[in-house]
Every structure is written in C-alpha cells, then in structure tokens.
Design a protein around this motif. Structure first.
Motif, PDB file in Angstrom:
ATOM      1  N   SER A  23      -3.201  -6.289   0.409  1.00 11.89           N
ATOM      2  CA  SER A  23      -2.506  -7.491   0.868  1.00 11.89           C
ATOM      3  C   SER A  23      -1.736  -8.086  -0.295  1.00 11.89           C
ATOM      4  CB  SER A  23      -3.512  -8.522   1.403  1.00 11.89           C
ATOM      5  OG  SER A  23      -2.913  -9.801   1.527  1.00 11.89           O
ATOM      6  N   ARG A  24      -0.645  -8.763   0.014  1.00 13.66           N
ATOM      7  CA  ARG A  24       0.151  -9.367  -1.051  1.00 13.66           C
ATOM      8  C   ARG A  24      -0.451 -10.661  -1.576  1.00 13.66           C
ATOM      9  NH1 ARG A  24       4.350 -12.679   1.831  1.00 13.66           N
ATOM     10  NH2 ARG A  24       4.008 -12.368   4.059  1.00 13.66           N
ATOM     11  N   ILE A  25      -1.624 -11.073  -1.059  1.00 12.10           N
ATOM     12  CA  ILE A  25      -2.348 -12.162  -1.712  1.00 12.10           C
ATOM     13  C   ILE A  25      -3.763 -11.721  -2.096  1.00 12.10           C
ATOM     14  CG2 ILE A  25      -1.007 -13.978  -0.586  1.00 12.10           C
ATOM     15  CD1 ILE A  25      -3.475 -14.558   1.158  1.00 12.10           C
ATOM     16  N   SER A  26      -3.973 -10.413  -2.152  1.00 10.70           N
ATOM     17  CA  SER A  26      -5.292  -9.878  -2.488  1.00 10.70           C
ATOM     18  C   SER A  26      -5.508  -9.828  -3.993  1.00 10.70           C
ATOM     19  CB  SER A  26      -5.449  -8.470  -1.904  1.00 10.70           C
ATOM     20  OG  SER A  26      -6.457  -7.737  -2.568  1.00 10.70           O
ATOM     21  N   TYR A  27      -6.651 -10.287  -4.423  1.00  5.91           N
ATOM     22  CA  TYR A  27      -7.109 -10.323  -5.818  1.00  5.91           C
ATOM     23  C   TYR A  27      -6.917  -8.965  -6.503  1.00  5.91           C
ATOM     24  CZ  TYR A  27     -10.840 -12.107  -9.116  1.00  5.91           C
ATOM     25  OH  TYR A  27     -11.597 -12.568 -10.169  1.00  5.91           O
ATOM     26  N   TYR A  28      -7.592  -7.951  -5.968  1.00  7.56           N
ATOM     27  CA  TYR A  28      -7.596  -6.650  -6.637  1.00  7.56           C
ATOM     28  C   TYR A  28      -6.341  -5.839  -6.339  1.00  7.56           C
ATOM     29  CZ  TYR A  28     -12.439  -8.011  -7.246  1.00  7.56           C
ATOM     30  OH  TYR A  28     -13.578  -8.713  -7.567  1.00  7.56           O
TER      31      TYR A  28
ATOM     32  N   LEU B   1      -3.913  -4.039  -9.232  1.00 10.55           N
ATOM     33  CA  LEU B   1      -3.377  -2.681  -9.157  1.00 10.55           C
ATOM     34  C   LEU B   1      -1.853  -2.685  -9.141  1.00 10.55           C
ATOM     35  CD1 LEU B   1      -3.613   0.381  -8.742  1.00 10.55           C
ATOM     36  CD2 LEU B   1      -3.873  -0.057  -6.283  1.00 10.55           C
ATOM     37  N   GLU B   2      -1.256  -3.575  -8.353  1.00 10.42           N
ATOM     38  CA  GLU B   2       0.204  -3.611  -8.266  1.00 10.42           C
ATOM     39  C   GLU B   2       0.843  -3.928  -9.616  1.00 10.42           C
ATOM     40  OE1 GLU B   2       2.352  -4.873  -4.498  1.00 10.42           O
ATOM     41  OE2 GLU B   2       0.547  -6.128  -4.444  1.00 10.42           O
ATOM     42  N   THR B   3       0.217  -4.800 -10.392  1.00  9.49           N
ATOM     43  CA  THR B   3       0.749  -5.112 -11.721  1.00  9.49           C
ATOM     44  C   THR B   3       0.835  -3.851 -12.565  1.00  9.49           C
ATOM     45  OG1 THR B   3      -0.200  -7.340 -11.619  1.00  9.49           O
ATOM     46  CG2 THR B   3       0.436  -6.523 -13.787  1.00  9.49           C
ATOM     47  N   TYR B   4      -0.201  -3.021 -12.482  1.00 10.74           N
ATOM     48  CA  TYR B   4      -0.198  -1.772 -13.247  1.00 10.74           C
ATOM     49  C   TYR B   4       0.840  -0.794 -12.703  1.00 10.74           C
ATOM     50  CZ  TYR B   4      -1.586   2.538 -15.465  1.00 10.74           C
ATOM     51  OH  TYR B   4      -1.557   3.708 -16.183  1.00 10.74           O
ATOM     52  N   LEU B   5       0.925  -0.649 -11.388  1.00 12.16           N
ATOM     53  CA  LEU B   5       1.880   0.290 -10.805  1.00 12.16           C
ATOM     54  C   LEU B   5       3.312  -0.097 -11.161  1.00 12.16           C
ATOM     55  CD1 LEU B   5       0.301   0.825  -7.257  1.00 12.16           C
ATOM     56  CD2 LEU B   5       0.086   2.291  -9.284  1.00 12.16           C
ATOM     57  N   ARG B   6       3.606  -1.390 -11.150  1.00  8.96           N
ATOM     58  CA  ARG B   6       4.935  -1.852 -11.548  1.00  8.96           C
ATOM     59  C   ARG B   6       5.186  -1.552 -13.025  1.00  8.96           C
ATOM     60  NH1 ARG B   6       7.638  -5.968  -8.857  1.00  8.96           N
ATOM     61  NH2 ARG B   6       7.969  -7.037 -10.850  1.00  8.96           N
TER      62      ARG B   6
ATOM     63  N   GLY C 163      -2.721 -18.713   7.068  1.00  8.71           N
ATOM     64  CA  GLY C 163      -1.478 -18.432   7.779  1.00  8.71           C
ATOM     65  C   GLY C 163      -0.852 -17.126   7.333  1.00  8.71           C
ATOM     66  N   LEU C 164      -0.834 -16.898   6.033  1.00 14.79           N
ATOM     67  CA  LEU C 164      -0.233 -15.665   5.531  1.00 14.79           C
ATOM     68  C   LEU C 164      -1.032 -14.445   5.982  1.00 14.79           C
ATOM     69  CD1 LEU C 164       1.335 -15.220   2.044  1.00 14.79           C
ATOM     70  CD2 LEU C 164       0.032 -13.367   3.077  1.00 14.79           C
ATOM     71  N   LEU C 165      -2.365 -14.533   5.902  1.00 16.66           N
ATOM     72  CA  LEU C 165      -3.189 -13.397   6.306  1.00 16.66           C
ATOM     73  C   LEU C 165      -3.127 -13.162   7.811  1.00 16.66           C
ATOM     74  CD1 LEU C 165      -6.302 -13.900   4.012  1.00 16.66           C
ATOM     75  CD2 LEU C 165      -4.552 -12.128   3.825  1.00 16.66           C
ATOM     76  N   ALA C 166      -3.022 -14.241   8.581  1.00 17.66           N
ATOM     77  CA  ALA C 166      -2.894 -14.087  10.031  1.00 17.66           C
ATOM     78  C   ALA C 166      -1.641 -13.291  10.373  1.00 17.66           C
ATOM     79  CB  ALA C 166      -2.856 -15.458  10.703  1.00 17.66           C
TER      80      ALA C 166
ATOM     81  N   LEU D 118      -2.977 -13.872 -11.012  1.00 20.84           N
ATOM     82  CA  LEU D 118      -1.734 -13.689 -10.257  1.00 20.84           C
ATOM     83  C   LEU D 118      -1.876 -14.138  -8.815  1.00 20.84           C
ATOM     84  CD1 LEU D 118       1.146 -12.490  -9.807  1.00 20.84           C
ATOM     85  CD2 LEU D 118       0.010 -10.314  -9.287  1.00 20.84           C
ATOM     86  N   ARG D 119      -2.775 -13.484  -8.092  1.00 25.54           N
ATOM     87  CA  ARG D 119      -2.783 -13.631  -6.642  1.00 25.54           C
ATOM     88  C   ARG D 119      -3.595 -14.815  -6.132  1.00 25.54           C
ATOM     89  NH1 ARG D 119      -0.656  -8.810  -4.512  1.00 25.54           N
ATOM     90  NH2 ARG D 119       1.468  -8.906  -5.317  1.00 25.54           N
ATOM     91  N   HIS D 120      -4.411 -15.416  -6.962  1.00 21.66           N
ATOM     92  CA  HIS D 120      -5.164 -16.601  -6.552  1.00 21.66           C
ATOM     93  C   HIS D 120      -4.722 -17.814  -7.364  1.00 21.66           C
ATOM     94  CE1 HIS D 120      -8.506 -15.209  -3.788  1.00 21.66           C
ATOM     95  NE2 HIS D 120      -7.923 -14.080  -4.123  1.00 21.66           N
ATOM     96  N   PHE D 121      -5.101 -17.856  -8.633  1.00 20.31           N
ATOM     97  CA  PHE D 121      -4.847 -19.051  -9.436  1.00 20.31           C
ATOM     98  C   PHE D 121      -3.361 -19.320  -9.644  1.00 20.31           C
ATOM     99  CE2 PHE D 121      -9.095 -17.831 -11.520  1.00 20.31           C
ATOM    100  CZ  PHE D 121      -9.819 -18.584 -10.609  1.00 20.31           C
TER     101      PHE D 121
END
Length: 365
Positions: free
Chosen positions: A10-15, A19-24, A123-126, A205-208
């Motif tokens: 998910s684009r607001i998922s912690y982990y 991973l996405e930070t590393y892939l980028r 809302g975003l996750l829904a 990134l995705r939470h704080f």
C-alpha cells in the motif's frame, strides 16, 4: 506491466515504504499491487498475507522487508548499504530492527488514535484496498478498516490512558535524537545511506512524515528529519565509496541508549513470554508498564538474528560495542543463555521461506 517485480502493499504502508525507498534508490522497476483481492495468490506463493510481499519476474516469492533488502543488496554491483566495519554494521542492523519493531507502536497510535489521521488513513485504504467492493458504502469500509486497526494494533497492542504519553514520547525522542544527527550529517552513520536509514524510512516516511498529526510535529520539532525523509525518497547512488563514521559520536550514542532502553527490553520480555507459552504478557519499559501486549514469535526470531550477528563479531568489535550499549538492557544481545527459540526459518531461507505475521500464532501456512 510485464517482467517487473510485483510488490503487494500500500502507498501508506510502513514496510512497503521502506522497500519502495530502496527500490527507487537502486532504480529497480516494480509494480505496486494491493493485497486485498490477491489473498489466495499470496497465501499460495508466500504463505502469508502482509505488506509487502514480493514476486520476482521469475515467479519466486519473497516476504519480510528486512531479508528482502539484504537479498537484493547482495546482488547489486554497487557499494552496499551494509557497512563493512563489523561494529558499524551491527549498529546499523540494530537501528533497522528498532525502526521496524519499536517505532511501530507510536506510528500506529498516531495514525489511528487521532481523528484527523484516522479519517485520512481509513479513507485512503478504503479506496486503495477495497475500491473493488462497489456494493459496500464507503463509510462502511472506512468504519471497518478503522475498527480493525484501532482495536488490533493500538488498543490491542497496549496503548491506553496509562501508556499513551510514553508511546508518544517514543516518537518525540526518536525525532530529537535524529535531529541532532542530521544537523551534523546527511545520514545516520555518515555521508552515505545505510540499512539504518532505509529501516527508519518505514515509520518516518509513510506514517510520521505522511499522517497529518505526526507530520506537523516533525516539521516543527525536527525539520532536519523532515528534510532527510525527502532526501531519502529522492536518493540515487553516487558511485563513490561510502564515507561513514570512524567512531560513534555523542548524538548517535544517545540514540543507541534509547534503542537499548526500549526496543531491546521489548525483545527480551517478548522472548521470555514466548518461552512461557503466553499469548499476551506485561512489560515495563522506561518505567511505563504495558499490559496484555501480544506475544510475537516473529520478534523472537528478530532477537535471534541480532544475537547471531553479535556472535559473528570478533572480540575487538564486541568490546567496542559493549562500551556503547548500556547494561543491563543490552545484555540480551550477549547473554550466554538464550531466552527462547522461535523455530522460525530453521533452513535459513529468508526471504524465500514461508512467511509469518508479526502477531498471532505465527505458524507458517
């Protein structure tokens, strides 16, 4: 998209953010897909439904961001994000684990306990995860998601009136310690990113850094941390050998004290509870008593990994680290008697093993 890595998350998922930070950073192409609606495929391939789960273009499945990053980085023709210096490498792994497992609680609390953040995330996750369920009203989706997250990962993880201040203090202290570091240098351990930075990007990134309440706290209290989050998200390799610290300085030492007083205490108490067969247990961290915290088999495994890394160090590195890591909190890393054995991944196949969830029975499927 064909012949690219499939990342279920998910684009607001912690982990997923970690991973996405590393892939980028490595310019690895990937396709981001939801877990909802793909549960059967995930269970068949990886043995678990969690975020992220990865399928390579050759069909193999990977789980758990920590071994995923280690496996990916070992195959890069570039300077590694894992320090060559043994002591510094151990500290980087310890900080990654702290980010993964200790900062999780304040991250979930800030997201689901505050009304504005709750509304934003639900809302975003829904829309992102349950958008295909067009017959279900959006407000019902938001309600169900919020109830699950708040009940399972906030109230169900020991956050209540008695612990709330300490939970929020965990975030504030992390910000303060990191602000001191990033005022001096661009990354946690020097002038190049390490696994410590990528680990911290999960919560930061995705939470704080993304949810309204903690993001405002970060901007006002720790602007250098806020800048570091953007720097990490936009990071690309320089091709130069990593320039890391020659010795641990005072700001990093202060962060390590926090890690030992919080995360290592949590790992120790969790392992003792697991050995006793307790589904839930109490633990006291920095004078704050958490009650009925879920016992995690996965976190027993995390402790096993850290202890294994410690055993692999030479005597000189151990002496150097023991001078930095305060006892008795850090003693769980080197005590001769292990408090428990997880029995997870005995073949050491991670990230290609059958995954388990952090909470629950943790029995591979």
């Amino acid at each position: 998209m064909g012949n690219v890595m499939r990342v279920f998350g998910s684009r607001i998922s912690y982990y997923t953010g970690k991973l996405e930070t590393y892939l980028r950073f490595r310019s690895i192409d990937y396709e981001l897909l939801p877990t909802v609606g793909n549960e059967r495929e995930l269970l068949a391939g990886a043995g678990v439904v969690q975020m992220p789960v990865v399928q390579l273009d050759d069909g193999r499945w990977l789980t758990d961001s920590t071994p995923i990053l280690a496996w990916l980085d070992a195959r890069q023709d570039a300077p590694s994000i894992y320090p060559e210096d043994p002591a510094l490498r151990f500290l980087a792994l310890l900080l990654e684990d702290y980010a993964d497992e200790w900062l999780w609680r304040p991250a979930m609390h800030h997201r689901w306990s505050h009304r504005q953040d709750h509304q934003y995330a639900s809302g975003l996750l829904a829309d992102e995860l349950l958008g295909h369920m067009r017959w279900v009203p959006r407000f019902v989706k938001r309600f169900l998601i919020g109830r699950r997250q708040l009940g399972g990962f906030v109230r169900g993880d020991g956050v209540n009136d008695a612990t709330r201040a300490h939970v929020e203090q965990g975030y504030s202290t992390a910000l303060d310690r990191l602000e001191e570091i990033f005022t001096l240098r661009p990354f946690v351990l020097g002038r190049a990113p390490t696994i410590a930075d990528f680990g911290l990007m999960g919560p930061m990134l995705r939470h704080f850094g993304q949810d309204p309440t903690p993001a405002e706290i970060m901007r006002s209290r720790a602007p250098a941390v806020y800048e570091w989050v953007a720097r990490m998200w936009n990071l690309r390799p320089t091709g130069e050998p990593p320039a890391l610290l020659a010795e641990v300085d005072a700001p990093l030492a202060a962060l390590l004290v926090e890690v030992c007083e919080t995360h290592l205490v949590q790992l120790r108490e969790n392992a003792v509870a697991y050995e006793r067969g307790l589904a839930r247990h109490d633990q006291e961290v920095q004078g704050c008593r958490y009650t009925k915290v879920p016992t995690s088999r996965y976190r027993v495994w995390c402790l096993e990994q850290l202890r294994g890394e410690w055993r692999a160090l030479d005597d000189g590195a151990r002496r150097e680290l023991r001078a930095l890591l305060p006892e008795p909190h850090a003693a769980v890393l080197w005590d001769e008697t292990a408090p428990a054995a997880s029995g997870y991944d005995p073949e050491r196949r991670a990230p290609f093993n059958r995954g388990i969830n952090v909470f629950g029975t943790g029995v591979p499927r």
